[in-house]
Design a protein around this motif. Structure first.
Motif, PDB file in Angstrom:
ATOM      1  N   ALA A 318       0.817  -1.215   0.000  1.00  0.00           N
ATOM      2  CA  ALA A 318       0.000   0.000   0.000  1.00  0.00           C
ATOM      3  C   ALA A 318       0.852   1.268   0.000  1.00  0.00           C
ATOM      4  N   ASN A 319       2.154   1.119  -0.341  1.00  0.00           N
ATOM      5  CA  ASN A 319       3.075   2.263  -0.366  1.00  0.00           C
ATOM      6  C   ASN A 319       3.164   2.933   1.010  1.00  0.00           C
ATOM      7  N   ASP A 320       3.051   2.103   2.067  1.00  0.00           N
ATOM      8  CA  ASP A 320       2.984   2.652   3.418  1.00  0.00           C
ATOM      9  C   ASP A 320       4.266   2.415   4.221  1.00  0.00           C
ATOM     10  N   LEU A 321       5.314   1.932   3.583  1.00  0.00           N
ATOM     11  CA  LEU A 321       6.593   1.738   4.274  1.00  0.00           C
ATOM     12  C   LEU A 321       7.587   2.814   3.827  1.00  0.00           C
ATOM     13  N   ALA A 322       8.544   3.102   4.683  1.00  0.00           N
ATOM     14  CA  ALA A 322       9.558   4.105   4.354  1.00  0.00           C
ATOM     15  C   ALA A 322      10.940   3.448   4.433  1.00  0.00           C
ATOM     16  N   PRO A 323      11.531   3.112   3.290  1.00  0.00           N
ATOM     17  CA  PRO A 323      12.856   2.491   3.338  1.00  0.00           C
ATOM     18  C   PRO A 323      13.905   3.489   3.841  1.00  0.00           C
ATOM     19  N   HIS A 324      15.012   2.961   4.318  1.00  0.00           N
ATOM     20  CA  HIS A 324      16.058   3.789   4.908  1.00  0.00           C
ATOM     21  C   HIS A 324      17.250   3.879   3.970  1.00  0.00           C
ATOM     22  N   SER A 325      17.764   5.095   3.809  1.00  0.00           N
ATOM     23  CA  SER A 325      18.940   5.301   2.964  1.00  0.00           C
ATOM     24  C   SER A 325      20.199   5.211   3.824  1.00  0.00           C
ATOM     25  N   ASN A 326      21.195   4.495   3.330  1.00  0.00           N
ATOM     26  CA  ASN A 326      22.443   4.307   4.064  1.00  0.00           C
ATOM     27  C   ASN A 326      23.616   4.464   3.111  1.00  0.00           C
ATOM     28  N   VAL A 327      24.776   4.763   3.690  1.00  0.00           N
ATOM     29  CA  VAL A 327      26.003   4.899   2.902  1.00  0.00           C
ATOM     30  C   VAL A 327      27.062   3.987   3.507  1.00  0.00           C
ATOM     31  N   ALA A 392      19.454 -12.778   3.437  1.00  0.00           N
ATOM     32  CA  ALA A 392      18.750 -12.087   4.530  1.00  0.00           C
ATOM     33  C   ALA A 392      17.764 -11.058   3.991  1.00  0.00           C
ATOM     34  N   GLY A 393      18.047 -10.538   2.808  1.00  0.00           N
ATOM     35  CA  GLY A 393      17.185  -9.497   2.238  1.00  0.00           C
ATOM     36  C   GLY A 393      17.887  -8.831   1.075  1.00  0.00           C
ATOM     37  N   PHE A 394      17.396  -7.639   0.707  1.00  0.00           N
ATOM     38  CA  PHE A 394      17.880  -6.986  -0.504  1.00  0.00           C
ATOM     39  C   PHE A 394      18.061  -5.496  -0.268  1.00  0.00           C
ATOM     40  N   ILE A 395      19.003  -4.918  -1.028  1.00  0.00           N
ATOM     41  CA  ILE A 395      19.189  -3.462  -1.022  1.00  0.00           C
ATOM     42  C   ILE A 395      19.106  -2.975  -2.459  1.00  0.00           C
ATOM     43  N   HIS A 396      18.785  -1.692  -2.609  1.00  0.00           N
ATOM     44  CA  HIS A 396      18.697  -1.078  -3.930  1.00  0.00           C
ATOM     45  C   HIS A 396      19.733   0.043  -3.994  1.00  0.00           C
ATOM     46  N   VAL A 397      20.656  -0.061  -4.933  1.00  0.00           N
ATOM     47  CA  VAL A 397      21.751   0.911  -5.035  1.00  0.00           C
ATOM     48  C   VAL A 397      21.226   2.189  -5.692  1.00  0.00           C
ATOM     49  N   THR A 398      21.374   3.317  -4.989  1.00  0.00           N
ATOM     50  CA  THR A 398      20.880   4.588  -5.528  1.00  0.00           C
ATOM     51  C   THR A 398      22.008   5.499  -6.005  1.00  0.00           C
ATOM     52  N   ALA A 411      17.370   0.342   2.079  1.00  0.00           N
ATOM     53  CA  ALA A 411      17.050  -0.967   2.652  1.00  0.00           C
ATOM     54  C   ALA A 411      15.706  -0.841   3.367  1.00  0.00           C
ATOM     55  N   PRO A 412      14.992  -1.960   3.552  1.00  0.00           N
ATOM     56  CA  PRO A 412      13.680  -1.885   4.208  1.00  0.00           C
ATOM     57  C   PRO A 412      13.746  -1.449   5.664  1.00  0.00           C
ATOM     58  N   CYS A 413      14.902  -1.679   6.313  1.00  0.00           N
ATOM     59  CA  CYS A 413      14.993  -1.341   7.736  1.00  0.00           C
ATOM     60  C   CYS A 413      16.316  -0.625   8.015  1.00  0.00           C
TER      61      CYS A 413
END
Length: 432
Positions: A318-327, A392-398, A411-413
């Motif tokens: 429902a587009n209700d999650l907020a992924p976290h940006s990390n470096v 364990a999960g997935f990340i999306h490279v921005t 990442a989701p968390c």
């Protein structure tokens, strides 16, 4: 009554006769919801709750079926909607009843101390060409089994679409209750092995190797859990059923020790598999009709669906999650790919054989080519354990900053990655 996609529509009611269904196609960006007004009805084996509105996820194609008659109400602009009494549901529920009886026999055998093989419930593999309704039948059989108190294991080998987690994965998860109409397959405990491409043709040896890893892990779990063993598996497969696709289908039947093969929508495939298993006792090959409501999907639509599944992983249905940006620094992570693109024999000198190990691990330099790609985070402790480890999960490279040697990802968390070992892929997603 058919709806004009995108046009504003008032809520409308359908009175469905017994053993008929209302088929609805939901557009990607217009909300549609459904409400049960009277009677009883289900969506892919999961009962609609009385009176309350239920949102239908975007891009869904659902069938609201009733055994005894129902009145349902739709609200929102669908791409199409119509009722039909041509449905294979009676055949499907009879198939479920036979599987249910096998589960009961397996449970009774386990209670009497029978060996593992005798207490093994049905391992059902559902096969057929693209758009024959395989994943829909999986949902029905899983939900009906869960409604009877079983906890069957769902195995998804369809890396092109990915119904348990993102595309590019071979995965499995226990199903403890009927599949939620909105949330879909539960994601609490998925076991996922990352292949990283939408087609097995990129590296069929890696696809086989990962199937074997998943099958071995499930066998270990089953050996120590008689209830899971009796409940068995429902296995979804890809729609490529010719040449290499057919070969991989044979491999999957063997690797997962399938004892029930349900063939949807193609008599030729049924005959091929019937002949291939005729000397293997204990394997039933059953031909089933596909639903007339199945809608063909072109490659462009499939690509959009893949992107949507990836977005869903990070932002929620429902587009209700907020992924976290990390470096992270380049030095903090190591990226690998499994397998190498090998030249075909025809491109080699006469008499030469390809010598590359098709499942070998290759270190990948971080570059700007990784921007917009998906990387998997491996549970492996050492690089040589990557192919035998789930993720364990997935990340999306921005972003990739070559000068500062920094990689930015979502990442989701929040928090540090559970592992510094990452697996590269050809899966891309562009945030709108």
């Amino acid at each position: 009554m058919a709806a004009a996609g995108g046009a504003a529509q008032p809520p409308r009611q359908y009175k469905l006769a017994p053993q008929s269904e209302l088929r609805v196609e939901v557009p990607p960006d217009a909300p549609v919801r459904v409400r049960l007004v009277a009677g009883t009805a289900e969506v892919f084996g999961t009962e609609l709750p009385p009176e309350g509105w239920v949102p239908v996820p975007p891009r869904s194609k659902i069938a609201i079926f009733t055994w005894h008659g129902a009145t349902v109400e739709l609200d929102g602009a669908s791409e199409s909607e119509y009722s039909s009494d041509e449905t294979p549901m009676v055949i499907y529920v009879n198939t479920h009843a036979i599987l249910d009886a096998r589960r009961a026999r397996a449970r009774a055998a386990a209670a009497q101390g029978a060996p593992l093989e005798a207490s093994q419930g049905p391992r059902v593999i559902i096969v057929g060409p693209s758009d024959s309704g395989k994943s829909t039948l999986c949902k029905m059989l899983l939900s009906w089994a869960a409604k009877q108190g079983w906890k069957p294991t769902y195995v998804d080998l369809d890396i092109g679409q990915g119904s348990i987690t993102i595309p590019g994965c071979i995965s499995a998860t226990p199903i403890e209750k009927p599949i939620d109409i909105v949330d879909g397959i539960p994601l609490e405990m998925p076991l996922a092995y990352f292949y990283g491409h939408p087609s097995p043709s990129v590296s069929p040896d890696v696809y086989r190797a990962l199937m074997k890893e998943l099958a071995q892990t499930l066998d270990k779990q089953f050996s120590g859990n008689s209830e899971s063993r009796a409940a068995g598996m429902i296995i979804n497969t890809m729609g490529w059923v010719e040449n290499l696709g057919l070969e991989l289908l044979h491999n999957s039947i063997e690797i997962f020790k399938a004892n029930v093969i349900l063939v949807l929508g193609q008599e030729k495939l049924w005959k091929i598999l019937k002949d291939a298993t005729k000397n293997k006792p204990g394997i039933d090959v059953v031909k089933l009709h596909k639903s007339e409501g199945v809608v063909p999907r072109n490659p462009k639509y499939r690509q959009k669906t893949r992107s949507f599944r990836i977005k869903e992983y990070f932002y929620g249905i429902a587009n209700d999650l907020a992924p976290h940006s990390n470096v992270v620094n380049f030095s903090d992570v190591s990226v690998y790919k499994i397998g190498s693109h090998q030249a075909p024999k025809s491109a080699l000198p006469i008499g030469a054989e390809p010598v590359a190990d098709p499942t070998r691990l290759i270190a990948v330099n971080i570059s700007t080519d990784m921007v917009h790609t998906v990387l998997a985070v491996s549970y492996a402790k050492e690089p040589d354990e990557i192919i035998s480890s789930n993720v364990a999960g997935f990340i999306h490279v921005t972003d990739v900053d070559i000068q500062r040697k920094k990689l930015t990802y979502i990442a989701p968390c929040p928090g540090d990655l559970p592992s510094k070992l990452l697996i590269a892929s050809s899966l891309t997603w562009y945030e709108a």
